[in-house]
Design a protein around this motif. Structure first.
Motif, PDB file in Angstrom:
ATOM      1  N   ASN A 276      38.520  11.696  47.685  1.00 25.98           N
ATOM      2  CA  ASN A 276      38.272  12.141  46.400  1.00 25.98           C
ATOM      3  C   ASN A 276      39.861  11.758  45.074  1.00 25.98           C
ATOM      4  OD1 ASN A 276      36.006  13.229  46.636  1.00 25.98           O
ATOM      5  ND2 ASN A 276      36.824  15.589  48.030  1.00 25.98           N
ATOM      6  N   LYS A 277      41.136  11.313  46.229  1.00 26.46           N
ATOM      7  CA  LYS A 277      41.915  11.138  44.967  1.00 26.46           C
ATOM      8  C   LYS A 277      42.104   9.718  44.771  1.00 26.46           C
ATOM      9  CE  LYS A 277      45.529  14.386  47.331  1.00 26.46           C
ATOM     10  NZ  LYS A 277      46.418  13.976  48.807  1.00 26.46           N
ATOM     11  N   VAL A 278      41.136   8.775  44.872  1.00 30.79           N
ATOM     12  CA  VAL A 278      40.894   7.583  44.249  1.00 30.79           C
ATOM     13  C   VAL A 278      39.976   7.433  43.513  1.00 30.79           C
ATOM     14  CG1 VAL A 278      40.225   5.401  45.780  1.00 30.79           C
ATOM     15  CG2 VAL A 278      41.042   7.130  47.174  1.00 30.79           C
ATOM     16  N   LEU A 279      40.234   7.604  42.996  1.00 26.90           N
ATOM     17  CA  LEU A 279      39.544   7.101  41.519  1.00 26.90           C
ATOM     18  C   LEU A 279      38.240   5.772  41.706  1.00 26.90           C
ATOM     19  CD1 LEU A 279      41.853   8.574  38.341  1.00 26.90           C
ATOM     20  CD2 LEU A 279      40.401   9.629  40.609  1.00 26.90           C
ATOM     21  N   MET A 280      37.630   5.808  41.154  1.00 22.02           N
ATOM     22  CA  MET A 280      36.942   4.310  41.113  1.00 22.02           C
ATOM     23  C   MET A 280      35.616   5.111  40.197  1.00 22.02           C
ATOM     24  SD  MET A 280      36.968   2.714  43.927  1.00 22.02           S
ATOM     25  CE  MET A 280      36.797   3.567  45.311  1.00 22.02           C
ATOM     26  N   ASN A 281      35.590   4.092  39.557  1.00 22.54           N
ATOM     27  CA  ASN A 281      34.639   3.700  38.133  1.00 22.54           C
ATOM     28  C   ASN A 281      33.704   2.106  38.224  1.00 22.54           C
ATOM     29  OD1 ASN A 281      36.146   2.764  36.808  1.00 22.54           O
ATOM     30  ND2 ASN A 281      36.926   4.402  35.502  1.00 22.54           N
ATOM     31  N   ILE A 282      33.909   1.446  38.972  1.00 19.41           N
ATOM     32  CA  ILE A 282      34.340   0.091  39.054  1.00 19.41           C
ATOM     33  C   ILE A 282      32.047   0.006  39.502  1.00 19.41           C
ATOM     34  CG2 ILE A 282      34.476  -0.064  41.664  1.00 19.41           C
ATOM     35  CD1 ILE A 282      35.192  -2.779  41.378  1.00 19.41           C
ATOM     36  N   LEU A 295      40.529   3.340  31.114  1.00 16.67           N
ATOM     37  CA  LEU A 295      39.241   4.030  32.092  1.00 16.67           C
ATOM     38  C   LEU A 295      39.268   4.800  32.811  1.00 16.67           C
ATOM     39  CD1 LEU A 295      36.974   1.453  31.169  1.00 16.67           C
ATOM     40  CD2 LEU A 295      36.627   2.670  29.955  1.00 16.67           C
ATOM     41  N   LEU A 296      39.803   5.018  33.795  1.00 20.21           N
ATOM     42  CA  LEU A 296      39.179   5.927  34.874  1.00 20.21           C
ATOM     43  C   LEU A 296      39.991   6.604  34.172  1.00 20.21           C
ATOM     44  CD1 LEU A 296      40.723   4.291  37.895  1.00 20.21           C
ATOM     45  CD2 LEU A 296      39.082   4.401  37.892  1.00 20.21           C
ATOM     46  N   LEU A 297      41.157   6.873  33.599  1.00 23.69           N
ATOM     47  CA  LEU A 297      42.032   8.136  32.664  1.00 23.69           C
ATOM     48  C   LEU A 297      41.480   8.916  32.262  1.00 23.69           C
ATOM     49  CD1 LEU A 297      45.550   6.723  31.862  1.00 23.69           C
ATOM     50  CD2 LEU A 297      45.456   8.006  33.620  1.00 23.69           C
ATOM     51  N   SER A 298      40.197   7.910  31.269  1.00 24.04           N
ATOM     52  CA  SER A 298      39.309   9.143  30.648  1.00 24.04           C
ATOM     53  C   SER A 298      38.606   9.510  31.863  1.00 24.04           C
ATOM     54  CB  SER A 298      39.244   8.292  29.490  1.00 24.04           C
ATOM     55  OG  SER A 298      38.040   8.825  28.431  1.00 24.04           O
TER      56      SER A 298
END
Ligand code: UT7
Length: 332
Positions: A276-282, A295-298
């Motif tokens: 859950n700590k690893v941001l992922m939207n790839i 984009l991840l921050l958004s």
């Protein structure tokens, strides 16, 4: 007197509506949804189809989101750093056009090109200006219309990249929030492994360069993968060590979205076992080059709390890479 730090105070992003799925790619090149998903983690990407619109269009939409959210008068912006590998044109800065179009008429602006690390380098530059007291409101935009430099008959690249944009506003902070530390690196050992061969000063455009398709991105994926895994993981681990951060202290890993396996390897090296700590939207956007980090921050902005510890990590062509440690400055 407290030291001035440079904090992110607002985030905005934009992706075009048209979706290019793995299933659609199956009809364009010899590939499968299964191969793409297991090797990269990507399921779909966004494409800016309108041929009259360039990277500036994406960047302007992202920047306008920030102006709307914050009610900021664009005339107050001092500097617009346009991080991109796909400028509208080789000459006539894209950033200048974007700044003028959003009404930042008192700002100066320039393009910053460091492939997939452009946004991270841009944040560093913005922070240095702010910490020095030179400028107070700096907009850092990461945007790329990757579809303009992709050969959609090359299965080794066309499955990876997508179009998108993200932006952050950076401002001075005297409570210690914002950028704490960074490690930025580059090495021309990567010059041949990921490049667009023609169109620059060594090989200007000719009928021959067009016929040979030398204006598209080509990469030796295996080599890039190898360097990305080792270098991105190394600086991410190093920045934790020198700031005495354990895996418990790190709230979020904001890593360049090039390949899920590279992100996982970096998280592993950092001992970050809580996914859950690893941001992922790839999976939704693919690799949007300069836009992946904002984009991840958004996408995750609502999850961040004031004081959270974020580690940024990136790796890109050149090679260029780095990591940064930032304390989040606000609750959404
Ligand atoms: O943003 C920073 C820059 N880019 C990166 O960080 C990308 C780094 N590299 C990568 O992410 C990976 O290397 C790729 C995703 C590009 C490729 O994955 P890989 O696991 O390294 O595959 P590979 O290049 O070793 O190719 C394995 C096989 C080959 O077939 P053979 O020689 O084993 O028969 C390729 O021809 O997969 C084949 N292949 C494909 N098959 C189906 C290559 N592309 C595809 C494809 N669909 N799209």
């Amino acid at each position: 007197m407290n030291k001035i730090t440079a904090a992110i105070t607002a985030v905005g992003a934009y992706v075009p509506e048209d979706v290019l799925t793995n299933k659609m790619l199956e009809k364009m090149v010899e590939t499968t949804d299964e191969w793409i998903t297991t090797r990269t983690g990507i399921k779909e990407r966004r494409i800016l189809k309108d041929p009259t619109k360039g990277t500036s269009y994406l960047a302007i939409q992202a920047a306008k989101k920030i102006l709307e959210k914050t009610n900021l008068d664009p005339k107050e912006i001092d500097l617009v750093i346009m991080a991109t590998a796909t400028p509208d044109m080789p000459v006539a800065s894209t950033g200048v056009y974007v700044a003028t179009e959003i009404g930042a008429t008192n700002a100066f602006s320039y393009d910053l090109q460091a492939a997939c690390s452009s946004f991270l380098y841009g944040m560093s530059t913005a922070a240095a200006y702010i910490e020095a007291g030179r400028y107070k409101k700096v907009l850092v935009i990461g945007a790329d219309k990757m579809s303009s430099i992709i050969d959609y008959t090359d299965r080794t690249t066309c499955i990876i990249f997508g179009d998108g944009a993200g932006a952050v506003l950076m401002e001075p902070n005297n409570e210690g929030y914002g950028l704490q530390d960074e490690i930025l690196r580059s090495d021309s050992i990567g010059r041949e492994s990921l490049k667009i061969e023609a169109g620059g000063s060594i090989l200007p455009p000719t009928e021959e360069t067009v016929a040979k398709k030398l204006h598209f991105v080509r990469q030796d994926g295996k080599t890039v993968f190898k360097f990305a895994v080792s270098n991105m993981a190394e600086v991410s681990e190093e920045i934790m060590k020198r700031n005495n951060l354990t895996n418990e202290d790190v709230d979020w890993l904001v890593a360049h979205q090039a390949n899920k396996r590279i992100i996982d390897a970096t998280a592993n090296r950092m001992n970050l076992h809580d996914e859950n700590k690893v941001l992922m939207n790839i999976q939704r956007y693919g690799n949007t080059t300069s836009a992946t980090l904002p984009l991840l921050l958004s996408d995750y902005e609502k999850n961040f709390k004031k004081g959270d510890n974020l580690i940024f990590a990136s790796f890109g062509g050149g090679f260029t890479w780095g990591a940064a440690y930032l304390k989040w400055a606000y609750n959404s």
